[in-house]
Design a protein around this motif. Structure first.
Motif, PDB file in Angstrom:
ATOM      1  N   ALA A 110       0.832  -1.208   0.000  1.00  0.00           N
ATOM      2  CA  ALA A 110       0.000   0.000   0.000  1.00  0.00           C
ATOM      3  C   ALA A 110       0.865   1.255   0.000  1.00  0.00           C
ATOM      4  O   ALA A 110       0.487   2.287  -0.523  1.00  0.00           O
ATOM      5  CB  ALA A 110      -0.921  -0.013   1.214  1.00  0.00           C
ATOM      6  N   ASN A 111       2.054   1.131   0.622  1.00  0.00           N
ATOM      7  CA  ASN A 111       2.972   2.271   0.660  1.00  0.00           C
ATOM      8  C   ASN A 111       3.893   2.310  -0.554  1.00  0.00           C
ATOM      9  O   ASN A 111       4.835   3.095  -0.591  1.00  0.00           O
ATOM     10  CB  ASN A 111       3.805   2.225   1.936  1.00  0.00           C
ATOM     11  N   GLY A 112       3.627   1.418  -1.517  1.00  0.00           N
ATOM     12  CA  GLY A 112       4.420   1.428  -2.742  1.00  0.00           C
ATOM     13  C   GLY A 112       5.824   0.876  -2.578  1.00  0.00           C
ATOM     14  O   GLY A 112       6.696   1.143  -3.396  1.00  0.00           O
ATOM     15  N   LEU A 113       6.052   0.112  -1.522  1.00  0.00           N
ATOM     16  CA  LEU A 113       7.396  -0.436  -1.301  1.00  0.00           C
ATOM     17  C   LEU A 113       7.597  -1.690  -2.152  1.00  0.00           C
ATOM     18  O   LEU A 113       6.691  -2.497  -2.331  1.00  0.00           O
ATOM     19  CB  LEU A 113       7.605  -0.768   0.173  1.00  0.00           C
ATOM     20  N   ARG A 114       8.826  -1.825  -2.637  1.00  0.00           N
ATOM     21  CA  ARG A 114       9.174  -2.959  -3.491  1.00  0.00           C
ATOM     22  C   ARG A 114       9.000  -4.290  -2.788  1.00  0.00           C
ATOM     23  O   ARG A 114       8.777  -5.308  -3.432  1.00  0.00           O
ATOM     24  CB  ARG A 114      10.652  -2.817  -3.857  1.00  0.00           C
ATOM     25  N   CYS A 115       9.155  -4.282  -1.461  1.00  0.00           N
ATOM     26  CA  CYS A 115       9.095  -5.542  -0.730  1.00  0.00           C
ATOM     27  C   CYS A 115       7.657  -5.931  -0.405  1.00  0.00           C
ATOM     28  O   CYS A 115       7.418  -6.883   0.323  1.00  0.00           O
ATOM     29  CB  CYS A 115       9.906  -5.441   0.550  1.00  0.00           C
ATOM     30  N   GLY A 116       6.704  -5.206  -0.931  1.00  0.00           N
ATOM     31  CA  GLY A 116       5.319  -5.478  -0.584  1.00  0.00           C
ATOM     32  C   GLY A 116       4.706  -6.625  -1.362  1.00  0.00           C
ATOM     33  O   GLY A 116       5.364  -7.263  -2.189  1.00  0.00           O
ATOM     34  N   LEU A 117       3.451  -6.887  -1.112  1.00  0.00           N
ATOM     35  CA  LEU A 117       2.602  -7.855  -1.796  1.00  0.00           C
ATOM     36  C   LEU A 117       2.723  -9.284  -1.264  1.00  0.00           C
ATOM     37  O   LEU A 117       3.756  -9.917  -1.324  1.00  0.00           O
ATOM     38  CB  LEU A 117       2.880  -7.859  -3.311  1.00  0.00           C
ATOM     39  N   GLN A 118       1.586  -9.775  -0.782  1.00  0.00           N
ATOM     40  CA  GLN A 118       1.497 -11.176  -0.372  1.00  0.00           C
ATOM     41  C   GLN A 118       1.606 -12.069  -1.598  1.00  0.00           C
ATOM     42  O   GLN A 118       1.238 -11.661  -2.695  1.00  0.00           O
ATOM     43  CB  GLN A 118       0.127 -11.438   0.282  1.00  0.00           C
ATOM     44  N   PRO A 119       2.065 -13.297  -1.407  1.00  0.00           N
ATOM     45  CA  PRO A 119       2.012 -14.242  -2.520  1.00  0.00           C
ATOM     46  C   PRO A 119       0.550 -14.621  -2.788  1.00  0.00           C
ATOM     47  O   PRO A 119      -0.294 -14.535  -1.895  1.00  0.00           O
ATOM     48  CB  PRO A 119       2.795 -15.459  -2.013  1.00  0.00           C
ATOM     49  N   LEU A 120       0.269 -15.067  -4.007  1.00  0.00           N
ATOM     50  CA  LEU A 120      -1.092 -15.523  -4.339  1.00  0.00           C
ATOM     51  C   LEU A 120      -1.356 -16.906  -3.763  1.00  0.00           C
ATOM     52  O   LEU A 120      -2.500 -17.317  -3.580  1.00  0.00           O
ATOM     53  CB  LEU A 120      -1.273 -15.537  -5.864  1.00  0.00           C
ATOM     54  N   ALA A 121      -0.277 -17.633  -3.476  1.00  0.00           N
ATOM     55  CA  ALA A 121      -0.356 -18.965  -2.882  1.00  0.00           C
ATOM     56  C   ALA A 121       1.070 -19.370  -2.540  1.00  0.00           C
ATOM     57  O   ALA A 121       2.011 -18.724  -3.006  1.00  0.00           O
ATOM     58  CB  ALA A 121      -0.957 -19.967  -3.860  1.00  0.00           C
ATOM     59  N   LEU A 122       1.219 -20.410  -1.737  1.00  0.00           N
ATOM     60  CA  LEU A 122       2.568 -20.891  -1.404  1.00  0.00           C
ATOM     61  C   LEU A 122       2.626 -22.403  -1.587  1.00  0.00           C
ATOM     62  O   LEU A 122       1.750 -23.131  -1.106  1.00  0.00           O
ATOM     63  CB  LEU A 122       2.943 -20.528   0.041  1.00  0.00           C
ATOM     64  N   TRP A 123       3.647 -22.876  -2.270  1.00  0.00           N
ATOM     65  CA  TRP A 123       3.907 -24.297  -2.429  1.00  0.00           C
ATOM     66  C   TRP A 123       4.740 -24.744  -1.236  1.00  0.00           C
ATOM     67  O   TRP A 123       5.771 -24.133  -0.946  1.00  0.00           O
ATOM     68  CB  TRP A 123       4.620 -24.562  -3.750  1.00  0.00           C
ATOM     69  N   VAL A 124       4.291 -25.791  -0.570  1.00  0.00           N
ATOM     70  CA  VAL A 124       4.897 -26.149   0.719  1.00  0.00           C
ATOM     71  C   VAL A 124       5.152 -27.651   0.806  1.00  0.00           C
ATOM     72  O   VAL A 124       4.286 -28.455   0.459  1.00  0.00           O
ATOM     73  CB  VAL A 124       3.967 -25.723   1.887  1.00  0.00           C
ATOM     74  N   ARG A 125       6.317 -28.007   1.257  1.00  0.00           N
ATOM     75  CA  ARG A 125       6.598 -29.403   1.625  1.00  0.00           C
ATOM     76  C   ARG A 125       6.900 -29.450   3.112  1.00  0.00           C
ATOM     77  O   ARG A 125       7.639 -28.626   3.636  1.00  0.00           O
ATOM     78  CB  ARG A 125       7.817 -29.941   0.867  1.00  0.00           C
ATOM     79  N   GLY A 126       6.352 -30.460   3.798  1.00  0.00           N
ATOM     80  CA  GLY A 126       6.625 -30.607   5.225  1.00  0.00           C
ATOM     81  C   GLY A 126       5.336 -30.748   6.002  1.00  0.00           C
ATOM     82  O   GLY A 126       4.290 -30.222   5.596  1.00  0.00           O
ATOM     83  N   GLY A 127       5.411 -31.464   7.120  1.00  0.00           N
ATOM     84  CA  GLY A 127       4.200 -31.832   7.826  1.00  0.00           C
ATOM     85  C   GLY A 127       3.587 -30.762   8.698  1.00  0.00           C
ATOM     86  O   GLY A 127       2.397 -30.795   8.997  1.00  0.00           O
ATOM     87  N   ALA A 128       4.349 -29.800   9.105  1.00  0.00           N
ATOM     88  CA  ALA A 128       3.850 -28.827  10.085  1.00  0.00           C
ATOM     89  C   ALA A 128       2.936 -27.794   9.432  1.00  0.00           C
ATOM     90  O   ALA A 128       2.954 -27.607   8.214  1.00  0.00           O
ATOM     91  CB  ALA A 128       5.018 -28.134  10.771  1.00  0.00           C
ATOM     92  N   SER A 129       2.152 -27.133  10.245  1.00  0.00           N
ATOM     93  CA  SER A 129       1.317 -26.029   9.774  1.00  0.00           C
ATOM     94  C   SER A 129       2.185 -24.791   9.590  1.00  0.00           C
ATOM     95  O   SER A 129       2.942 -24.404  10.483  1.00  0.00           O
ATOM     96  CB  SER A 129       0.224 -25.742  10.804  1.00  0.00           C
TER      97      SER A 129
END
Lengths: 395, 395
Positions: A110-129
């Motif tokens: 929202a502040n226009g920072l380059r490090c912004g934006l959530q991913p649209l989804a995440l690919w994950v391996r591993g048993g934990a939440s």
């Protein structure tokens, strides 16, 4: 499409297959961070967004981000691939989505920072939440060209943090990253490798065994779909996730132009605690750390105890309390920062730090948390108490 | 009494022999810091004070500080001894007295700080003017039990500072001190050894040649008369002079309970810039430095350029300008700090730092200088502009 295998039933997604399929499609169709696509998904929802992208019936900005790949993406195939690798696709609609840590990415965007934006989804391996693990996590990062000193420190910190019940987040690279992961594994703790390629791709190849072990004992996470290969810009994009998934980042060793400096910048921009390990001033591998210390951007840490002291948990409890409408006053440092906020006029984080006696880096970390807990708000003149902070009369 | 040999005629004392003789007497008759005696001298003057002490006609507090030695002091003999060693007694009445750097000691004493109180006189060996040398000086201190790393850094800093025209002040001890002195000498620069014993005593004995060389090429300084041997409390008393004679102190290596921590504390208390050199966190010899960095008391320095940047000269010019009644506005950081001062209400150094954007350690160093230049004053509510700062209308 096979049902994605995965985490314990308590955290199993209740989300429908069509949402997951849509997000798998969206995850590959554009190169992240794709701001226009992200906004489009937020507006029409993931299922409609995926369908409209596939048909090419999207605004020009979204079209230019998606036209190259839109006809070729096979989300069913990607979900099969990740399942074959023992993984799953985690989407924002899942309970294990790290919603709280990722709010800072929205603020940054929202502040226009380059490090912004959530991913649209995440690919994950591993048993934990994923949400459970990142609820108490610290990133340990640094140069690939690490010295013996740096590797020793990274391994000690990885070990000590894991022993203290803190998940160790890093990037699986040679040097500092690998040592931090290995230290956590040695302690029998949890470690999270955030990759700049598919979770089924071993990069760097010399870390194949390490990444496989993390996929079993910890979590391997990526914004990129299976089979994606790393590229320079993907490391930079990936770094913001390392910063976002942790309460703070420790830079163990970094040259002046190390990629770790990029993760450090994201950490500060996201309001997380940035820490740096001092080293010999005669070592170029520590020069980036010393720069961060001298500028005041990072606080020095010499031990695991100091890392824990500099981070500490707070925000989650605070926001949970708010959500439950059982709202009580914030505790400890957060209380001191809240007390230092003006009722009408705004103040800078620096002024709030002076007033509260809470160190600046911590104030910077706490203010967005207070904002999310609707106790503080940011205006033109700086930070002040929110209108809603009426519980204060009870305190 | 032989005329003390010494510095160039431009800085030769115009003070009478009786004053010097009196101060030589006072210098030995009490163990410094002797607050009661100091106040007595300020009230009646050195000549009368010496005479009254000798006769025992003094207030009880002064008597208890002087009765043990008053009949045995032979000031003529001490002046002979220092002359034989090629030295002299420098008194506050001399033009070469470092009046400006020592004002901070008065302020500290007025505030009841242990590191306060100017010396009654200083025994000095070396050709240069004490005031001229300490006009641009940085202290480089640290553990006797230094590592190879620490000794290397101390020597590099000593060399680089001397090359930059900055005098290197230290304590002639083994380890860091010796390396700092040697570095300055190697560069052909000026170095000042402040001893906790007589200037004719070689302590530590292994540094006899080094001290003799400093006495020829730089300055050897002590508050203690010739022949005095060192004692533990004298090192602590001496440390305040190291801090006071320099614009800032660099701690190169220090364990958690190193004597260098004492010099560091004096440096902060006197409003000078405290700097610390980072080192490996695995080295106990750097743990004291890291403590100072983490607490925010010291700023990290990794190079001579950073030391020069963190200190920089200002006060002398400013005060000189004031004395000449050719008063202009302060420059650079001092201007920014001055601009941040309130006209009526006082502010804390922290608030002034935030307002001016000048780092806190520098603000702490500049405020007493602005005070002495009569541009700032300290009240119950903090620092504000002085009534006299009327030149501002011209700026």
């Amino acid at each position: 499409m096979p049902a994605p295998p995965g985490p314990p039933s308590a955290t199993r997604p209740a989300v429908g297959d069509e949402v997951r399929l849509a997000r798998a499609y969206l995850s590959r169709v554009a190169e992240p961070p794709a701001h226009a696509l992200h906004a489009f998904v937020a507006r029409v929802g993931p299922v409609a967004a995926a369908e409209l992208v596939r048909r090419g019936e999207v605004p020009a900005a979204v079209d230019s981000q998606t036209s190259a790949r839109r006809a070729e993406v096979r989300p069913e195939r990607d979900l099969e691939l990740v399942a074959e690798a023992g993984g799953r696709l985690v989407v924002p609609e899942d309970p294990e989505w790290p919603a709280w840590p990722f709010t800072a990415l929205d603020t940054a965007a929202a502040n226009g920072l380059r490090c912004g934006l959530q991913p649209l989804a995440l690919w994950v391996r591993g048993g934990a939440s994923l949400a459970a693990v990142t609820g108490r996590a610290v990133a340990v990062v640094g140069s690939r060209a690490a010295t013996g000193y740096g590797q020793h420190v990274a391994e000690e910190f990885g070990f000590g943090l894991a022993e203290a019940g803190v998940a160790v987040v890093s990037g699986a690279a040679y040097g500092i990253d690998g040592s931090a992961h290995r230290g956590a594994l040695t302690a029998g703790g949890t470690t999270v490798a955030v990759l700049a390629c598919g979770v089924d791709v071993a990069y760097p190849s010399g870390h194949r065994a390490l990444i496989e072990r993390i996929a079993v004992e910890g979590l391997v996470v990526s914004e990129y779909p299976p089979g994606h290969t790393p590229a320079r810009h993907r490391f930079l994009t990936r770094n913001r996730l390392i910063a976002a998934l942790a309460e703070g980042t420790v830079v163990v060793e970094a040259g002046r132009r190390s990629g770790a400096k990029n993760t450090a910048a994201s950490t500060s921009a996201l309001g997380r605690v940035l820490m740096a390990v001092p080293g010999p001033i005669t070592s170029v591998s520590s020069s980036g750390c010393h720069e961060l210390l001298r500028s005041g951007e990072a606080v020095p840490v010499s031990s695991v105890a100091e890392v824990v002291e500099s981070t500490g948990r707070l925000g989650v409890d605070l926001v949970e309390a708010r959500r439950n409408t059982e709202v009580g006053p914030p505790q400890g440092d957060a209380m001191r920062v809240f007390e230092a906020l003006g009722l009408s006029s705004g103040h800078s984080p620096e002024a709030i730090s002076v007033e509260s006696g809470v160190e600046l880096a911590r104030v910077r970390a706490l203010l967005p948390q207070l904002e999310l807990a609707r106790l503080a708000e940011r205006g033109d003149s700086g930070w002040k108490r929110s209108q809603e902070a009426s519980w204060r009369g009870d305190a």
